[in-house]
Scaffold this motif. Structure first.
Motif, mmCIF file in Angstrom:
data_model
loop_
_atom_site.group_PDB
_atom_site.id
_atom_site.type_symbol
_atom_site.label_atom_id
_atom_site.label_comp_id
_atom_site.label_asym_id
_atom_site.label_seq_id
_atom_site.Cartn_x
_atom_site.Cartn_y
_atom_site.Cartn_z
ATOM 1 N N ILE B 44 3.462 1.151 2.251
ATOM 2 C CA ILE B 44 2.554 0.126 1.744
ATOM 3 C C ILE B 44 2.799 -0.143 0.260
ATOM 4 O O ILE B 44 2.867 -1.292 -0.176
ATOM 5 N N VAL B 45 2.961 0.929 -0.522
ATOM 6 C CA VAL B 45 3.178 0.745 -1.955
ATOM 7 C C VAL B 45 4.477 -0.027 -2.199
ATOM 8 O O VAL B 45 4.530 -0.938 -3.031
ATOM 9 N N THR B 47 6.263 -2.098 0.021
ATOM 10 C CA THR B 47 6.367 -3.456 0.545
ATOM 11 C C THR B 47 5.284 -4.383 0.018
ATOM 12 O O THR B 47 5.522 -5.569 -0.165
ATOM 13 N N LEU B 48 4.083 -3.862 -0.217
ATOM 14 C CA LEU B 48 2.984 -4.756 -0.574
ATOM 15 C C LEU B 48 2.614 -4.686 -2.052
ATOM 16 O O LEU B 48 1.780 -5.447 -2.528
ATOM 17 N N PHE B 49 3.219 -3.741 -2.796
ATOM 18 C CA PHE B 49 2.910 -3.667 -4.220
ATOM 19 C C PHE B 49 4.170 -3.834 -5.080
ATOM 20 O O PHE B 49 4.248 -4.755 -5.882
#
Lengths: 260, 301
Positions: B44-45, B47-49
């Motif tokens: 998540i960190v 790909t999305l951040f």
């Protein structure tokens, strides 16, 4: 007596807008009391069930995603040593440093690349990401507060680390999980800016975007009674949840997780 | 990609824990298990951040229309920021708003926290009452005020004040909305700070004959400094990024007098379909806020 009078006056000031909104959502055009505004709202645009369902779906995915990812991550950060651990933890907390509004435009483009444009799942994933710094910090602290002997005993009995986590640690960190879930719900249920940017089809709007569109003149004259009915439909679940889970909410503040 | 890989890693680790096989050193296996648990966070960190963080910089260097292929045009997006019809005014307005809100919100939140600091019968009710607006979403709160401060339907119509009619009144009304919505939230932050001050400190000061004012300025305020600093950071960053209140409640008006910086980003992206220009403003805002946060954290520690 002075103690109570000044504070009561302030309490009235703070509660008045909520009471006014509830009252005016129940007032009919003729001045009597009615549920007409709510009936009107139920038929607005794509219909209340649709918007409410969208909001609920996004919130459920966000809460589930945040709880699962932060519980696993918190466990890893609290109990394991592995290369890149500190870097990953810092990168997660760094999400707090980066203002929300500034990365939504690239997220809009990025979600388009992977076919998640205008998708409630994509929106929920973005919410999970924004919740991670608080949630991971909170869960790491919760796991660290559990005595190590508890799971070591289980491991000696032949449990793997996953079974120790599910059977023994998760029940022990339940208050932390509830706090994380509550914050995730309030954030995803109420957010306006992210769905405004990431969604472009009226039928996928969650409640805040749908109700705000009631104030846009393209829909004709603004129906203020219906608008306050919309405010109540958004607010009441949060107010109830807060009143029931107040203790867990305050825990979030006490934990220092806001400090990141 | 990291998902399935770490999945298998995890199974091996769990099996080894049960002692069916004994490969590698237990330390390595535990490290692998740890990485498996941290894998979802990492995905998540990344790909999305981190990916959007890189992409926003890339976008700011391109002419990036809402539809169609981007073309490299650096540094045109940055050069034209100053010529944006709304942005310079939005910077001034947002700074002014931030300054006013931060002062008023801190004062109000501190006042409320001091009012409900002591444990007494009924204090829980007051704390809840002051906080309750904070449980309502900000968009819902803005819509509530949109109706409540409308003179045709609201309860204050008899006063004859045009709540959003002039630039100054629109700002004032928005400030009242924000204070109402966020005072309790900030009160709660300060309350945690107040409660971490040991009672003995107060008792010692009182027995030394310190007045209430002296206790406040010599003990409460200095010991509350880290908590106050946290509250200031949250309030300043939150205000610099203001959007909902001005988009929903004043709609930027009257005469674009309440257009905030984030509103300009939004307008450039979705009304002018100029994602590159919006990204350039985002990068500038991002740099300023990260610098500000770092500075504030340094002061805090």
């Amino acid at each position: 007596m002075r103690y109570y009078s000044s504070r009561s006056a302030l309490a009235v000031l703070f509660l008045f807008p909520l009471l006014w909104s509830g009252w005016s959502s129940l007032r009919g055009q003729d001045g009597g009391y009615t549920l007409g505004n709510y009936a009107q709202m139920a038929r607005f645009g794509e219909g209340l069930p649709r918007y409410f369902g969208n909001s609920l779906l996004v919130s459920v995915i966000t809460v589930a995603g945040t709880v699962v990812v932060s519980a696993l991550g918190g466990y890893a950060f609290a109990r394991f040593r592995f290369p890149g651990k500190n870097l990953l933890f810092l990168a997660t907390l760094a999400i707090l440093m980066v203002p929300y509004a500034t990365i939504l435009i690239p997220l809009y483009v990025l979600l388009g690349y992977v076919g998640l444009q205008n998708s409630l799942v994509g929106l929920a994933l973005v919410f999970v990401m924004f919740q991670l710094p608080f949630a991971t910090y909170m869960m790491r602290n919760s796991f660290e507060a559990v005595p190590k002997e508890l799971e070591e005993a289980a491991m000696v009995d032949g449990c793997g680390s996953l079974r120790a986590l599910i059977g023994i640690l998760l029940p022990a960190v339940r208050p932390g999980l509830i706090t994380v879930g509550l914050f995730a719900f309030l954030a995803s249920w109420n957010d306006f800016f992210a769905p405004l940017i990431l969604l472009n089809d009226g039928s996928s709007f969650p409640l805040p975007v749908a109700v705000v569109s009631m104030t846009q003149k393209t829909f004709g004259a603004i129906d203020y009674g219906m608008l306050q009915a919309g405010v109540m439909v958004m607010a009441v679940p949060c107010l109830l949840l807060f009143l029931v889970l107040q203790r867990y909410y305050v825990r979030g503040f006490m934990s220092g997780a806001l400090r990141g | 990609m990291a998902g399935p890989v770490s999945g298998t890693v995890h199974v091996t680790a769990a099996r080894a824990g049960r002692g069916r096989r004994a490969p590698a050193r237990p330390g390595t296996l535990r490290a692998l298990a740890g990485m498996a648990y941290a894998a979802p966070t990492a995905v998540i960190v990344l790909t999305l951040f981190l990916a959007p963080l890189v992409l926003v910089v890339v976008m700011s260097l391109h002419r990036w229309p809402l539809l169609g292929a981007p073309t490299f045009n650096a540094p045109a997006n940055y050069a034209k920021i100053a010529d944006d019809p709304l942005f310079p005014g939005a910077v001034v307005f947002t700074l002014k708003y931030t300054a006013i809100i931060t002062v008023l919100l801190s004062a109000l939140a501190l006042g409320l926290a001091l009012l409900v600091q002591e444990r007494r019968p009924g204090v829980g009710f007051f704390r809840t009452a002051f906080f309750l607006p904070g449980a309502v979403g900000f968009a819902a709160a803005a819509l509530l005020f949109y109706g409540m401060l409308n003179n045709d339907v609201g309860p204050f119509g008899f006063l004859g004040v045009k709540w959003t009619g002039t630039p100054n009144m629109a700002l004032t009304s928005t400030i009242v909305l924000v204070l109402w919505r966020f005072a309790g939230f900030n009160m709660l932050i300060l309350l945690t700070g107040l409660q971490s001050i040991p009672v003995e400190v107060y008792e010692a000061a009182r027995s030394d004959g310190a007045s209430r004012w002296q206790v406040f300025t010599r003990i409460t305020l200095p010991l509350l400094r880290p908590t106050l600093a946290l509250m200031l950071i949250l309030s300043i960053t939150g205000s610099l990024l203001a959007f909902d209140q001005f988009f929903i409640f004043t709609n930027g008006g009257p005469d674009n007098s309440t257009v905030s910086m984030v509103m300009v980003i939004y307008r450039n992206a979705f009304f002018k379909f100029d994602l590159g220009g919006a990204a350039a403003i985002s990068v500038v805002l991002l740099a300023v806020l990260v610098a500000l946060n770092t500075l504030q954290l340094k002061v805090l520690r």
